[in-house]
Design a protein around this motif. Structure first.
Motif, PDB file in Angstrom:
ATOM      1  N   THR A  51      33.718  38.881  22.575  1.00 34.58           N
ATOM      2  CA  THR A  51      32.265  39.007  22.656  1.00 34.58           C
ATOM      3  C   THR A  51      31.868  40.420  23.072  1.00 34.58           C
ATOM      4  N   LEU A  52      32.604  40.952  24.035  1.00 31.88           N
ATOM      5  CA  LEU A  52      32.331  42.310  24.526  1.00 31.88           C
ATOM      6  C   LEU A  52      32.459  43.338  23.405  1.00 31.88           C
ATOM      7  N   SER A  53      33.532  43.220  22.634  1.00 36.80           N
ATOM      8  CA  SER A  53      33.750  44.165  21.540  1.00 36.80           C
ATOM      9  C   SER A  53      32.677  44.005  20.461  1.00 36.80           C
ATOM     10  N   SER A  54      32.249  42.760  20.225  1.00 35.71           N
ATOM     11  CA  SER A  54      31.205  42.527  19.222  1.00 35.71           C
ATOM     12  C   SER A  54      29.889  43.163  19.638  1.00 35.71           C
ATOM     13  N   LEU A  84      27.778  62.300  24.177  1.00 32.28           N
ATOM     14  CA  LEU A  84      29.075  62.334  24.851  1.00 32.28           C
ATOM     15  C   LEU A  84      28.931  62.149  26.362  1.00 32.28           C
ATOM     16  N   ILE A  85      27.997  62.876  26.969  1.00 31.06           N
ATOM     17  CA  ILE A  85      27.831  62.819  28.428  1.00 31.06           C
ATOM     18  C   ILE A  85      27.376  61.437  28.893  1.00 31.06           C
ATOM     19  N   LEU A  86      26.390  60.862  28.212  1.00 33.58           N
ATOM     20  CA  LEU A  86      25.883  59.545  28.619  1.00 33.58           C
ATOM     21  C   LEU A  86      26.925  58.450  28.403  1.00 33.58           C
ATOM     22  N   ALA A  87      27.714  58.560  27.333  1.00 29.52           N
ATOM     23  CA  ALA A  87      28.799  57.601  27.117  1.00 29.52           C
ATOM     24  C   ALA A  87      29.836  57.722  28.231  1.00 29.52           C
ATOM     25  N   GLY A  88      30.086  58.958  28.694  1.00 28.01           N
ATOM     26  CA  GLY A  88      31.017  59.174  29.797  1.00 28.01           C
ATOM     27  C   GLY A  88      30.549  58.502  31.070  1.00 28.01           C
ATOM     28  N   VAL A  89      29.258  58.561  31.338  1.00 26.67           N
ATOM     29  CA  VAL A  89      28.692  57.894  32.523  1.00 26.67           C
ATOM     30  C   VAL A  89      28.904  56.380  32.433  1.00 26.67           C
ATOM     31  N   CYS A  90      28.649  55.813  31.251  1.00 30.58           N
ATOM     32  CA  CYS A  90      28.831  54.359  31.056  1.00 30.58           C
ATOM     33  C   CYS A  90      30.294  53.956  31.218  1.00 30.58           C
ATOM     34  N   ASN A  91      31.207  54.782  30.712  1.00 32.84           N
ATOM     35  CA  ASN A  91      32.633  54.480  30.848  1.00 32.84           C
ATOM     36  C   ASN A  91      33.068  54.466  32.308  1.00 32.84           C
ATOM     37  N   PHE A  92      32.445  55.309  33.107  1.00 33.91           N
ATOM     38  CA  PHE A  92      32.762  55.363  34.535  1.00 33.91           C
ATOM     39  C   PHE A  92      32.284  54.105  35.252  1.00 33.91           C
ATOM     40  N   ILE A  93      31.166  53.583  34.823  1.00 33.58           N
ATOM     41  CA  ILE A  93      30.573  52.404  35.468  1.00 33.58           C
ATOM     42  C   ILE A  93      31.241  51.109  35.023  1.00 33.58           C
ATOM     43  N   PHE A  94      31.715  51.049  33.781  1.00 27.45           N
ATOM     44  CA  PHE A  94      32.177  49.798  33.182  1.00 27.45           C
ATOM     45  C   PHE A  94      33.221  49.021  33.997  1.00 27.45           C
ATOM     46  N   PRO A  95      34.301  49.640  34.502  1.00 24.50           N
ATOM     47  CA  PRO A  95      35.306  48.860  35.232  1.00 24.50           C
ATOM     48  C   PRO A  95      34.732  48.069  36.407  1.00 24.50           C
ATOM     49  N   VAL A  96      33.728  48.626  37.071  1.00 31.61           N
ATOM     50  CA  VAL A  96      33.100  47.942  38.199  1.00 31.61           C
ATOM     51  C   VAL A  96      32.300  46.740  37.723  1.00 31.61           C
ATOM     52  N   MET A  97      31.788  46.837  36.505  1.00 31.43           N
ATOM     53  CA  MET A  97      30.909  45.803  35.960  1.00 31.43           C
ATOM     54  C   MET A  97      31.650  44.630  35.318  1.00 31.43           C
ATOM     55  N   ASP A  99      33.437  42.286  36.359  1.00 27.63           N
ATOM     56  CA  ASP A  99      33.306  41.002  37.052  1.00 27.63           C
ATOM     57  C   ASP A  99      31.899  40.422  36.953  1.00 27.63           C
ATOM     58  N   VAL A 100      30.969  41.198  36.430  1.00 27.21           N
ATOM     59  CA  VAL A 100      29.592  40.728  36.227  1.00 27.21           C
ATOM     60  C   VAL A 100      29.323  40.728  34.729  1.00 27.21           C
ATOM     61  N   PRO A 101      29.516  39.583  34.062  1.00 30.83           N
ATOM     62  CA  PRO A 101      29.439  39.534  32.595  1.00 30.83           C
ATOM     63  C   PRO A 101      28.234  40.248  31.986  1.00 30.83           C
ATOM     64  N   SER A 102      27.037  39.975  32.499  1.00 33.54           N
ATOM     65  CA  SER A 102      25.842  40.593  31.921  1.00 33.54           C
ATOM     66  C   SER A 102      25.883  42.114  32.080  1.00 33.54           C
ATOM     67  N   GLY A 103      26.357  42.573  33.235  1.00 30.19           N
ATOM     68  CA  GLY A 103      26.473  44.005  33.473  1.00 30.19           C
ATOM     69  C   GLY A 103      27.496  44.649  32.556  1.00 30.19           C
ATOM     70  N   ALA A 104      28.610  43.928  32.333  1.00 29.48           N
ATOM     71  CA  ALA A 104      29.653  44.438  31.444  1.00 29.48           C
ATOM     72  C   ALA A 104      29.135  44.534  30.013  1.00 29.48           C
ATOM     73  N   TYR A 105      28.396  43.518  29.580  1.00 32.59           N
ATOM     74  CA  TYR A 105      27.847  43.529  28.222  1.00 32.59           C
ATOM     75  C   TYR A 105      26.899  44.715  28.017  1.00 32.59           C
ATOM     76  N   ILE A 106      25.997  44.906  28.965  1.00 33.54           N
ATOM     77  CA  ILE A 106      25.005  45.975  28.834  1.00 33.54           C
ATOM     78  C   ILE A 106      25.677  47.352  28.886  1.00 33.54           C
ATOM     79  N   THR A 107      26.560  47.530  29.873  1.00 34.63           N
ATOM     80  CA  THR A 107      27.198  48.837  30.048  1.00 34.63           C
ATOM     81  C   THR A 107      28.047  49.211  28.847  1.00 34.63           C
TER      82      THR A 107
END
Length: 397
Positions: A51-54, A84-97, A99-107
């Motif tokens: 689902t995440l990849s989709s 590139l820069i904004l995608a880098g910010v999202c990649n930094f946040i993703f591992p923390v998210m 455990d929170v499905p909705s946060g992981a999906y959005i990020t």
């Protein structure tokens, strides 16, 4: 002297775009490479990753459509560097998210959207600021970079815990975004990069008619087929190796690295075939889709693990050769229409929408029909590719 100046300009632009695009594909292949790690650790499931990849592919696809249109109006310096820069910010946040499905999906979805800001404007700036032959070679350069991103992600997954892979990617994206902004600024001031040199010939529906005359419908179908293979099939490859062929997750990551490194050579294979077939793009596409059909059939028949992987790699490479013709030959050829970014963004949009749908379908299909029957689905796609590649009405050019 003038010729040498144009060559040097093309090399500089092509190198900058290729290195930037390598960062993009390193980032977008991370989740695929670390999926066996995440599933094995119990932190997530195959269905959740599917689902995440989709969601990622859907955001990327919609972003390609939107950013492709914007890319014909906004300077590549802003589109590429900010993406590139904004995608880098999202990649930094993703591992923390995670455990929170909705946060992981959005990020992760926003990561896809920001990364979609790169390709169409990049193709436009190359097409409009280099000679046609140099534009094709530059495009081949970042097409190679896109294939090479997968083995780099595999290496990172084999050496680091999955969270660290995302952090490394984040740093690379931010650094590349900064470098791109500075380099494009310098090139613009020196007059090496200019914008809006080619204008759409007509307005509204006239533009659509022009693209139809340039066979956009045929290449839309090719984009869909090759998008499923180069995106969804490659995404699930580490999981396929682990679950269907019985390798441990660390072994799967290592095999994936080697396999995708070989796949990254596709660009050179595509160029070799294209040259041997007298630069006949249509015939090249027909030949490679036919080869992919044969190799997927052999993947279905042969269950010896290493041979199975070898045939799967050859099948993916064959399909990716068709993708190389699409992105490196067809898209730059639209320069005179003034709609390179729009058309490229649209083609990438349909490619990733197909990938988005197929990623979820593949994840669910594994539990219902199994991996072996899923190979038949991939085989059917290649048969369809052969059918649309046959020049039914017009002579191949």
């Amino acid at each position: 002297m003038l010729k040498n100046k144009k060559v040097k300009n093309a090399i500089f632009i092509g190198t900058l775009c290729s290195v930037s695009y390598l960062g993009v594909y390193f980032a977008r292949n991370i989740l695929s490479a670390v999926t066996p790690q995440i599933i094995e650790s119990g932190q997530s499931t195959t269905e959740f990753i599917g689902t995440l990849s989709s969601i990622y592919f859907a955001f990327y696809a919609i972003g390609q459509l939107i950013n492709g249109i914007i890319g014909d109006r906004v300077k590549a310096r802003y589109m590429i560097s900010f993406g590139l820069i904004l995608a880098g910010v999202c990649n930094f946040i993703f591992p923390v998210m995670l455990d929170v499905p909705s946060g992981a999906y959005i990020t992760y979805g926003m990561t896809g959207f920001f990364l979609s800001m790169i390709y169409a404007p990049m193709t436009k700036v190359v097409a409009e600021n280099t000679e046609p032959i140099h534009a094709t070679r530059c495009s081949l350069g970042y097409t190679f970079a896109s294939f090479f991103g997968s083995p780099l992600a595999g290496v990172a997954a084999a050496l680091l815990v999955w969270q660290s892979v995302f952090y490394v990617s984040s740093a690379i994206l931010v650094a590349m975004g900064t470098i791109c902004f500075c380099c494009f600024l310098v090139m613009e001031k020196k007059g090496l990069v200019k914008y809006n040199q080619y204008k759409p010939q007509k307005k509204g529906g006239g533009n659509i008619k022009i693209l139809i005359e340039h066979r956009i419908v045929k290449f839309t179908l090719i984009s869909i087929i090759t998008g499923v293979v180069r995106t969804s099939v490659v995404f699930w490859m580490p999981t396929y190796i682990a679950q269907y062929l019985g390798f441990a997750s660390d072994q799967a990551a290592s095999i994936f690295t080697v396999a995708t490194f070989v796949i990254s050579m596709t660009t050179f294979v595509a160029v070799f075939l294209y040259e041997r077939l007298k630069r006949n793009m249509d015939l090249t596409i027909l030949v490679v889709f036919s080869s992919a059909t044969v190799f997927f059939f052999l993947t279905y028949l042969v269950e010896i693990p290493m041979l199975n992987i070898a045939f799967l790699v050859l099948a993916i490479m064959s399909s990716n050769c068709a993708a190389s013709m699409l992105w490196s030959r067809y898209c730059p050829s639209l320069r005179d229409t003034g709609m390179v970014s729009t058309a490229t963004g649209f083609l990438d949009f349909v490619s990733y929408m197909a990938a988005s749908a197929s990623s979820t379908i593949f994840a669910n299909a594994v539990t219902t029909i199994g991996w072996k029957n899923l190979i038949l689905v991939w085989l059917a796609l290649m048969v369809f590719g052969v059918l649309i590649s046959i020049p039914w009405k017009r002579k191949m050019q």
